[in-house]
Design a protein around this motif. Structure first.
Motif, PDB file in Angstrom:
ATOM      1  N   SER A  37       0.900  -1.162   0.043  1.00 33.66           N
ATOM      2  CA  SER A  37      -0.114   0.000  -0.101  1.00 33.66           C
ATOM      3  C   SER A  37       0.791   1.178   0.053  1.00 33.66           C
ATOM      4  CB  SER A  37      -0.861   0.128   1.132  1.00 33.66           C
ATOM      5  OG  SER A  37      -1.901  -1.045   1.159  1.00 33.66           O
ATOM      6  N   TYR A  39       0.359   5.451   1.215  1.00 37.28           N
ATOM      7  CA  TYR A  39      -0.316   6.572   1.439  1.00 37.28           C
ATOM      8  C   TYR A  39       0.385   7.778   1.384  1.00 37.28           C
ATOM      9  CZ  TYR A  39      -2.723   2.631   4.204  1.00 37.28           C
ATOM     10  OH  TYR A  39      -3.474   1.560   4.449  1.00 37.28           O
ATOM     11  N   ASP A 112      -2.210  -4.213  -5.717  1.00 35.39           N
ATOM     12  CA  ASP A 112      -1.483  -3.017  -4.572  1.00 35.39           C
ATOM     13  C   ASP A 112      -2.652  -1.795  -4.403  1.00 35.39           C
ATOM     14  OD1 ASP A 112       0.693  -4.326  -4.770  1.00 35.39           O
ATOM     15  OD2 ASP A 112       1.562  -3.196  -6.544  1.00 35.39           O
ATOM     16  N   LYS A 113      -2.470  -1.036  -3.523  1.00 37.08           N
ATOM     17  CA  LYS A 113      -3.571  -0.172  -3.260  1.00 37.08           C
ATOM     18  C   LYS A 113      -2.801   1.314  -2.754  1.00 37.08           C
ATOM     19  CE  LYS A 113      -7.931   0.852  -2.132  1.00 37.08           C
ATOM     20  NZ  LYS A 113      -9.113   0.836  -3.216  1.00 37.08           N
ATOM     21  N   HIS A 155      -4.081  -1.280   5.045  1.00 42.48           N
ATOM     22  CA  HIS A 155      -4.624  -2.316   3.818  1.00 42.48           C
ATOM     23  C   HIS A 155      -3.841  -3.476   3.682  1.00 42.48           C
ATOM     24  CE1 HIS A 155      -7.608  -3.075   0.657  1.00 42.48           C
ATOM     25  NE2 HIS A 155      -6.624  -3.481  -0.020  1.00 42.48           N
ATOM     26  N   HIS A 156      -2.410  -3.313   3.584  1.00 41.75           N
ATOM     27  CA  HIS A 156      -1.445  -4.340   3.533  1.00 41.75           C
ATOM     28  C   HIS A 156      -0.354  -4.228   4.656  1.00 41.75           C
ATOM     29  CE1 HIS A 156      -2.782  -3.967  -0.652  1.00 41.75           C
ATOM     30  NE2 HIS A 156      -2.985  -5.337  -0.355  1.00 41.75           N
ATOM     31  N   GLY A 159       4.314  -1.432   2.839  1.00 43.93           N
ATOM     32  CA  GLY A 159       3.879  -0.398   2.288  1.00 43.93           C
ATOM     33  C   GLY A 159       4.929   0.757   2.556  1.00 43.93           C
TER      34      GLY A 159
END
Length: 286
Positions: A37, A39, A112-113, A155-156, A159
């Motif tokens: 992830s 951010y 992936d996010k 989320h993961h 990251g």
């Protein structure tokens, strides 16, 4: 106060510093099979035009990305950074410059996010126009420090979180360590990258002491200083504090920054340095 717009500063030396480090981190994450992830606490627009009236008014990119000479070795990090920008421009125009969200999106794979927060109404609107078509991107009109403080269930497990406020108000220097302390508690495995400007009054120093106290041996500082100029009223350098970096990343970043400093400023001009480890004595968190 929500007056800051990054379009005036896109592609400057701070962006080169921040985005080269981000590229090196995400290259490593993308090479691993596990999902990750990303951010971004203060995402901005994500896509910039270096020929825009805003960028031309300050011309900051002319000492930054636009000043980088073509590297001799096309496999080194500076060349990969310029290749990334060139690939981006093929889609968005010859004067386009990728913000942090675009840098991250370049490395994202299925699974992936990306989570982007931006509070400025105009910047948030343009950010949505640029990224809302991607299902893997979550965009929120939210205070970035609030997002970080609530980062308890990422989320993961793997990251990167980028923290790069404008520091247009002095309280940002206190908000960074406070929100990061909560974020590290909620996501102890996350890699956190804190950007800050180096100004002549050195207002960043107490924040950096607090971040060293918070991170101990798990954090290091990367400093890129511009060449000496007659006018020292504005930003004279740019800093990154990187928490939980992958093994070997510190050395990789040092080599890449030394190379791009020479390409951007010229031989013997400007400097890059790294400081690691516990600070002397102790500093209370702000």
């Amino acid at each position: 106060m929500l007056s800051y717009q990054h379009a005036y500063h896109a592609g400057n030396i701070a962006d080169v510093h921040k985005h080269l480090a981000l590229m090196l981190l995400l290259e490593g994450f993308a090479e691993n099979s596990g999902a990750f992830s990303f951010y971004d606490s203060h995402a901005g627009r994500g896509i910039y035009d270096l020929s825009s009236p805003e960028a031309e008014k300050t011309g900051e990119h002319k000492m930054g990305v636009s000043a980088i000479d073509e590297p001799q070795n096309d496999k080194r990090a500076p060349a990969r950074y310029l290749d990334l920008i060139e690939t981006f421009r093929k889609e968005h125009g010859e004067h386009a410059y990728p913000g942090s969200p675009s840098i991250a999106h370049h490395f994202m794979r299925p699974g992936d996010k990306m989570f982007l927060t931006e509070l400025h109404p105009t910047e948030h609107r343009v950010l949505e126009e640029n990224f809302s078509a991607f299902k893997s991107v979550d965009i929120r009109k939210q205070d970035g420090f609030e997002m970080l403080s609530r980062l308890k269930y990422p989320h993961h497990l793997r990251g990167v979180a980028l923290i790069d406020p404008a520091y247009e108000v002095k309280t940002d220097y206190r908000s960074v360590p406070r929100s990061l302390m909560k974020a590290l508690s909620g996501w102890p495995n996350g890699v956190f990258v804190v950007w800050y400007p180096i100004l002549p009054d050195e207002r960043h120093k107490q924040m950096v002491r607090s971040l060293f106290s918070l991170g101990g041996n798990a954090v290091f500082e990367s400093l890129l200083m511009a060449p000496d100029v007659a006018d020292r009223r504005g930003m004279i350098g740019t800093g990154l504090m990187i928490f939980n970096a992958p093994q070997g990343f510190e050395e990789k970043l040092a080599v890449a920054m030394d190379e791009i400093t020479t390409l951007m400023f010229g031989e013997g001009l400007g400097s890059h340095s790294i400081k690691k480890g516990q600070p002397v004595g102790s500093a209370a968190l702000l």
